[in-house]
Design a protein around this motif. Structure first.
Motif, PDB file in Angstrom:
ATOM      1  N   PHE A  23     -14.155 -30.200  10.520  1.00 33.69           N
ATOM      2  CA  PHE A  23     -15.564 -29.861  10.374  1.00 33.69           C
ATOM      3  C   PHE A  23     -16.491 -30.707  11.246  1.00 33.69           C
ATOM      4  O   PHE A  23     -17.372 -30.169  11.928  1.00 33.69           O
ATOM      5  CB  PHE A  23     -15.982 -29.981   8.910  1.00 33.69           C
ATOM      6  N   ASN A  24     -16.337 -32.031  11.226  1.00 31.35           N
ATOM      7  CA  ASN A  24     -17.256 -32.891  11.978  1.00 31.35           C
ATOM      8  C   ASN A  24     -17.162 -32.638  13.477  1.00 31.35           C
ATOM      9  O   ASN A  24     -18.187 -32.517  14.163  1.00 31.35           O
ATOM     10  CB  ASN A  24     -16.987 -34.371  11.665  1.00 31.35           C
ATOM     11  N   ASN A  25     -15.938 -32.554  13.987  1.00 33.17           N
ATOM     12  CA  ASN A  25     -15.789 -32.303  15.419  1.00 33.17           C
ATOM     13  C   ASN A  25     -16.258 -30.900  15.791  1.00 33.17           C
ATOM     14  O   ASN A  25     -16.902 -30.707  16.831  1.00 33.17           O
ATOM     15  CB  ASN A  25     -14.329 -32.502  15.834  1.00 33.17           C
ATOM     16  N   PHE A  26     -15.956 -29.906  14.971  1.00 37.99           N
ATOM     17  CA  PHE A  26     -16.418 -28.533  15.203  1.00 37.99           C
ATOM     18  C   PHE A  26     -17.941 -28.479  15.208  1.00 37.99           C
ATOM     19  O   PHE A  26     -18.556 -27.845  16.079  1.00 37.99           O
ATOM     20  CB  PHE A  26     -15.853 -27.618  14.111  1.00 37.99           C
ATOM     21  N   SER A  27     -18.553 -29.189  14.243  1.00 41.11           N
ATOM     22  CA  SER A  27     -20.016 -29.173  14.128  1.00 41.11           C
ATOM     23  C   SER A  27     -20.685 -29.829  15.326  1.00 41.11           C
ATOM     24  O   SER A  27     -21.703 -29.349  15.819  1.00 41.11           O
ATOM     25  CB  SER A  27     -20.444 -29.890  12.844  1.00 41.11           C
ATOM     26  N   VAL A  28     -20.119 -30.934  15.801  1.00 39.96           N
ATOM     27  CA  VAL A  28     -20.712 -31.667  16.922  1.00 39.96           C
ATOM     28  C   VAL A  28     -20.392 -30.996  18.256  1.00 39.96           C
ATOM     29  O   VAL A  28     -21.269 -30.778  19.089  1.00 39.96           O
ATOM     30  CB  VAL A  28     -20.228 -33.135  16.921  1.00 39.96           C
ATOM     31  N   GLU A  29     -19.110 -30.658  18.466  1.00 42.63           N
ATOM     32  CA  GLU A  29     -18.667 -30.179  19.776  1.00 42.63           C
ATOM     33  C   GLU A  29     -18.999 -28.711  20.025  1.00 42.63           C
ATOM     34  O   GLU A  29     -19.324 -28.321  21.157  1.00 42.63           O
ATOM     35  CB  GLU A  29     -17.151 -30.388  19.916  1.00 42.63           C
ATOM     36  N   VAL A  30     -18.898 -27.863  19.002  1.00 37.20           N
ATOM     37  CA  VAL A  30     -19.109 -26.427  19.185  1.00 37.20           C
ATOM     38  C   VAL A  30     -20.520 -26.004  18.786  1.00 37.20           C
ATOM     39  O   VAL A  30     -21.218 -25.330  19.545  1.00 37.20           O
ATOM     40  CB  VAL A  30     -18.066 -25.611  18.375  1.00 37.20           C
ATOM     41  N   VAL A  31     -20.952 -26.426  17.590  1.00 34.35           N
ATOM     42  CA  VAL A  31     -22.267 -26.011  17.102  1.00 34.35           C
ATOM     43  C   VAL A  31     -23.370 -26.915  17.645  1.00 34.35           C
ATOM     44  O   VAL A  31     -24.493 -26.477  17.869  1.00 34.35           O
ATOM     45  CB  VAL A  31     -22.287 -25.979  15.553  1.00 34.35           C
ATOM     46  N   GLY A  32     -23.070 -28.208  17.845  1.00 33.04           N
ATOM     47  CA  GLY A  32     -24.042 -29.131  18.416  1.00 33.04           C
ATOM     48  C   GLY A  32     -25.102 -29.615  17.445  1.00 33.04           C
ATOM     49  O   GLY A  32     -26.268 -29.765  17.820  1.00 33.04           O
ATOM     50  N   ILE A  33     -24.733 -29.881  16.200  1.00 30.97           N
ATOM     51  CA  ILE A  33     -25.711 -30.329  15.217  1.00 30.97           C
ATOM     52  C   ILE A  33     -26.011 -31.809  15.384  1.00 30.97           C
ATOM     53  O   ILE A  33     -25.225 -32.570  15.946  1.00 30.97           O
ATOM     54  CB  ILE A  33     -25.252 -30.036  13.771  1.00 30.97           C
ATOM     55  N   ASN A  34     -27.164 -32.247  14.841  1.00 31.69           N
ATOM     56  CA  ASN A  34     -27.554 -33.655  14.890  1.00 31.69           C
ATOM     57  C   ASN A  34     -27.402 -34.287  13.500  1.00 31.69           C
ATOM     58  O   ASN A  34     -26.956 -33.640  12.550  1.00 31.69           O
ATOM     59  CB  ASN A  34     -28.982 -33.811  15.412  1.00 31.69           C
ATOM     60  N   GLY A  35     -27.790 -35.553  13.387  1.00 28.84           N
ATOM     61  CA  GLY A  35     -27.628 -36.280  12.128  1.00 28.84           C
ATOM     62  C   GLY A  35     -28.393 -35.654  10.978  1.00 28.84           C
ATOM     63  O   GLY A  35     -27.893 -35.591   9.849  1.00 28.84           O
ATOM     64  N   GLN A  36     -29.612 -35.215  11.236  1.00 28.85           N
ATOM     65  CA  GLN A  36     -30.410 -34.609  10.167  1.00 28.85           C
ATOM     66  C   GLN A  36     -29.781 -33.309   9.685  1.00 28.85           C
ATOM     67  O   GLN A  36     -29.717 -33.035   8.478  1.00 28.85           O
ATOM     68  CB  GLN A  36     -31.837 -34.349  10.654  1.00 28.85           C
ATOM     69  N   GLN A  37     -29.298 -32.496  10.610  1.00 27.36           N
ATOM     70  CA  GLN A  37     -28.643 -31.244  10.227  1.00 27.36           C
ATOM     71  C   GLN A  37     -27.353 -31.511   9.446  1.00 27.36           C
ATOM     72  O   GLN A  37     -27.028 -30.793   8.500  1.00 27.36           O
ATOM     73  CB  GLN A  37     -28.344 -30.407  11.472  1.00 27.36           C
ATOM     74  N   MET A  38     -26.620 -32.560   9.844  1.00 25.92           N
ATOM     75  CA  MET A  38     -25.414 -32.920   9.105  1.00 25.92           C
ATOM     76  C   MET A  38     -25.768 -33.296   7.673  1.00 25.92           C
ATOM     77  O   MET A  38     -25.081 -32.915   6.719  1.00 25.92           O
ATOM     78  CB  MET A  38     -24.679 -34.074   9.802  1.00 25.92           C
ATOM     79  N   GLY A  39     -26.846 -34.055   7.510  1.00 25.92           N
ATOM     80  CA  GLY A  39     -27.288 -34.423   6.167  1.00 25.92           C
ATOM     81  C   GLY A  39     -27.637 -33.195   5.336  1.00 25.92           C
ATOM     82  O   GLY A  39     -27.286 -33.103   4.158  1.00 25.92           O
ATOM     83  N   ILE A  40     -28.320 -32.228   5.965  1.00 28.60           N
ATOM     84  CA  ILE A  40     -28.672 -30.990   5.263  1.00 28.60           C
ATOM     85  C   ILE A  40     -27.416 -30.231   4.851  1.00 28.60           C
ATOM     86  O   ILE A  40     -27.297 -29.760   3.710  1.00 28.60           O
ATOM     87  CB  ILE A  40     -29.564 -30.103   6.157  1.00 28.60           C
ATOM     88  N   LEU A  41     -26.449 -30.124   5.764  1.00 31.45           N
ATOM     89  CA  LEU A  41     -25.206 -29.415   5.454  1.00 31.45           C
ATOM     90  C   LEU A  41     -24.455 -30.082   4.308  1.00 31.45           C
ATOM     91  O   LEU A  41     -23.921 -29.405   3.420  1.00 31.45           O
ATOM     92  CB  LEU A  41     -24.306 -29.371   6.695  1.00 31.45           C
ATOM     93  N   GLN A  42     -24.416 -31.409   4.328  1.00 31.33           N
ATOM     94  CA  GLN A  42     -23.703 -32.111   3.268  1.00 31.33           C
ATOM     95  C   GLN A  42     -24.409 -31.946   1.928  1.00 31.33           C
ATOM     96  O   GLN A  42     -23.759 -31.884   0.878  1.00 31.33           O
ATOM     97  CB  GLN A  42     -23.541 -33.592   3.628  1.00 31.33           C
ATOM     98  N   SER A  43     -25.733 -31.884   1.945  1.00 29.91           N
ATOM     99  CA  SER A  43     -26.465 -31.630   0.702  1.00 29.91           C
ATOM    100  C   SER A  43     -26.190 -30.222   0.191  1.00 29.91           C
ATOM    101  O   SER A  43     -25.982 -30.009  -1.008  1.00 29.91           O
ATOM    102  CB  SER A  43     -27.974 -31.812   0.918  1.00 29.91           C
ATOM    103  N   ILE A  44     -26.181 -29.265   1.091  1.00 27.48           N
ATOM    104  CA  ILE A  44     -25.876 -27.884   0.716  1.00 27.48           C
ATOM    105  C   ILE A  44     -24.459 -27.796   0.148  1.00 27.48           C
ATOM    106  O   ILE A  44     -24.211 -27.068  -0.823  1.00 27.48           O
ATOM    107  CB  ILE A  44     -26.045 -26.955   1.929  1.00 27.48           C
ATOM    108  N   ARG A  45     -23.551 -28.560   0.729  1.00 21.20           N
ATOM    109  CA  ARG A  45     -22.172 -28.563   0.247  1.00 21.20           C
ATOM    110  C   ARG A  45     -22.080 -29.019  -1.202  1.00 21.20           C
ATOM    111  O   ARG A  45     -21.157 -28.631  -1.932  1.00 21.20           O
ATOM    112  CB  ARG A  45     -21.314 -29.470   1.141  1.00 21.20           C
ATOM    113  N   GLU A  46     -23.045 -29.827  -1.639  1.00 26.78           N
ATOM    114  CA  GLU A  46     -22.996 -30.352  -2.995  1.00 26.78           C
ATOM    115  C   GLU A  46     -23.741 -29.483  -4.013  1.00 26.78           C
ATOM    116  O   GLU A  46     -23.674 -29.755  -5.206  1.00 26.78           O
ATOM    117  CB  GLU A  46     -23.570 -31.773  -3.012  1.00 26.78           C
ATOM    118  N   ILE A  47     -24.456 -28.455  -3.564  1.00 19.85           N
ATOM    119  CA  ILE A  47     -25.164 -27.579  -4.499  1.00 19.85           C
ATOM    120  C   ILE A  47     -24.212 -26.934  -5.511  1.00 19.85           C
ATOM    121  O   ILE A  47     -24.498 -26.907  -6.715  1.00 19.85           O
ATOM    122  CB  ILE A  47     -25.982 -26.517  -3.733  1.00 19.85           C
ATOM    123  N   PRO A  48     -23.055 -26.405  -5.091  1.00 23.54           N
ATOM    124  CA  PRO A  48     -22.126 -25.852  -6.082  1.00 23.54           C
ATOM    125  C   PRO A  48     -21.662 -26.887  -7.107  1.00 23.54           C
ATOM    126  O   PRO A  48     -21.433 -26.538  -8.277  1.00 23.54           O
ATOM    127  CB  PRO A  48     -20.962 -25.350  -5.227  1.00 23.54           C
TER     128      PRO A  48
END
Length: 372
Positions: A23-48
Motif C-alpha cells: 500500500f505505501n509504495n503503491f500510494s507514493v509511487e503510482v498514486v503520488g499521495i503526500n503526508g496529509q493525504q496518507m493521514g486522511i486515508l489512514q483515518s478513513i481506514r479506521e472508520i469501520p
C-alpha cells in the motif's frame, strides 16, 4: 472453533499483510499521495473500526461465525480492487471496503476466542493465533518479494484479494458453533466496572495509529525504503513474532497483565522518541521491528477483560471495545498528517505521550483485577 479461527486467521493475514506491504509504495509511487493525504486515508481506514458497534445489531440477522466469514470475503474484495483504482478517490473506496471486512472479522475473532476458551487457555490461543498470523505474513512477504520482480501492483493486489475470497467462501459453509455456550447480549453493553478496559483500549487505539499511519510512511518517505526492503522488514518482524507470540501468552499467565503491559508501554516511549530523532535508516528499521513485537503485548488487555467480564457481555463488549479503540484512531492520522507537514517528528512525540498515559493507567491492574 479453533480450526475455524485458524483458517480465517491465515486468510485474513494473507490479505491484510499483502495489502499493507504494497500500500505505501503503491500510494507514493503510482498514486503520488503526500503526508496529509496518507493521514486522511489512514483515518478513513479506521472508520469501520469506529463502526464496529454495528456488529451487535448484525447478529440479529446472521450468526457470529457466518458474519466472520462474510467479513473476510469483504476484506478480499477490497484488497483485490485496490490496484484497479489507482487514484486518491479509488484508494478511499477500496480502503473502506477492505477495512470493513478486516475490522469486523477482528471484532468477531476476539469475541469467539474469549467465549470458547477459558481464562488460562485464551491467552495461549490468542498467542498461537498471532504466531500463525505471523507465519502467514512471512509466507506472503516472501511471495511478494518474488512476485514484485514479475508482476505489477495491480496484479499482485488481485492475487492477494482472490486468495482471501476463497478462504472466506470456505468458512461461510462451516458451522463450528457450540449451542451450549451462554447466549450473548445483542445490545450495547457499557458498565462502569469495565472503565479501565475502556481507557486502555482507547489509548491503545490512538497510539497504534501513529504506528500504522506513520511508521512505514517514515521509512518510505524519509529513508527511501523500497518495496523489497519494506517486505524484508515485514518478514523479519513475523519470523520473530512467530516465536514470540506464544511466549507472550505464557508470560501473561505467569506474570500477569500489569507487568506485561508496563513493559510494553515503557518500550514504546523509547521507540517513538527514537523514531523522532534518529537520522539512521537502519535504526529506524530496527525500531519498526521492535514496535511490531511490542504491539502483540496488547492481547493482555483482552485477557484482563475476560477475567472481569460477565460471560454474556463478551461479544457486545468486544464490539464496544473496537469502537472505543477507534474513536481517536479516526482523528489521530488526519491530525498527525497535518502536523507531519510542519515537522515529521510531531506524530512520534504524540505516540510517546500516549504511551506515558497508558503506562500510568495500567498500574490500576493488580493480579488480573482492578485495584479497589
Amino acid at each position: 472453533m479453533y480450526l475455524f479461527l485458524l483458517v480465517l486467521t491465515i486468510t485474513t493475514a494473507a490479505g491484510f499483510q499483502g495489502w499493507r506491504t504494497l500500500f505505501n509504495n503503491f500510494s507514493v509511487e503510482v498514486v503520488g499521495i503526500n503526508g496529509q493525504q496518507m493521514g486522511i486515508l489512514q483515518s478513513i481506514r479506521e472508520i469501520p473500526g469506529f463502526l464496529a458497534l454495528l456488529v451487535i445489531y448484525l447478529l440479529f440477522l446472521i450468526s457470529e461465525h457466518r458474519l466472520a466469514a462474510l467479513s473476510v470475503i469483504f476484506l478480499g474484495v477490497g484488497v483485490g480492487l485496490t490496484g484497479l483504482l489507482p487514484s486518491f478517490a479509488g484508494l478511499i473506496f477500496t480502503t473502506l471496503l477492505m477495512s470493513f471486512g478486516f475490522h469486523y472479522y477482528e471484532t468477531l475473532n476476539q469475541s469467539l476466542t474469549l467465549q470458547y476458551f477459558d481464562y488460562s487457555t485464551a491467552p495461549i490461543v490468542l498467542g498461537r493465533l498471532r504466531a500463525v498470523y505471523s507465519a502467514t505474513n512471512i509466507a506472503i512477504g516472501v511471495v511478494i518479494f518474488i512476485l514484485a520482480k514479475f508482476l505489477n501492483y495491480t496484479q499482485m493486489f488481485i492475487c492477494m484479494g482472490g486468495l482471501v475470497v476463497v478462504g472466506g467462501l470456505w468458512a461461510i459453509i462451516q458451522d463450528p458453533s457450540d449451542k451450549n455456550l451462554p447466549v450473548q447480549h445483542k445490545k450495547m453493553i457499557l458498565r462502569s466496572r469495565y472503565w479501565l478496559f475502556y481507557a486502555l483500549t482507547f489509548m491503545a487505539g490512538a497510539r497504534r495509529q501513529i504506528f500504522m499511519a506513520f511508521a512505514v510512511f517514515l521509512l518510505v518517505k524519509r529513508f527511501n525504503f523500497t518495496v523489497q526492503e519494506v517486505t524484508v522488514l515485514f518478514i523479519i518482524n513475523n519470523v520473530l513474532n512467530y516465536f514470540a507470540s506464544p511466549l507472550i501468552g505464557k508470560a501473561i499467565n505467569r506474570f500477569g497483565e500489569r507487568k506485561v503491559l508496563s513493559l510494553e508501554y515503557l518500550a514504546l516511549i523509547f521507540i517513538f522518541l527514537t523514531y523522532a530523532f534518529t537520522e539512521s535508516k537502519w535504526v529506524a528499521g530496527i525500531m519498526y521491528i521492535l514496535d511490531f513485537i511490542f504491539f502483540n503485548f496488547s492481547i493482555a488487555i483482552k485477557s484482563y477483560f475476560q477475567k472481569i467480564a460477565h460471560p454474556k457481555d463478551i461479544g457486545p463488549s468486544m464490539a464496544v471495545g473496537f469502537t472505543i479503540n477507534h474513536i481517536v484512531a479516526v482523528i489521530v492520522p488526519v491530525v498527525g498528517g497535518i502536523l507531519w507537514m510542519t515537522d515529521y517528528r510531531i506524530p512520534f512525540f504524540m505516540g510517546a505521550g500516549m504511551s506515558i498515559v497508558s503506562l500510568i493507567l495500567v498500574q490500576f491492574i493488580k493480579n488480573g483485577a482492578m485495584v479497589p
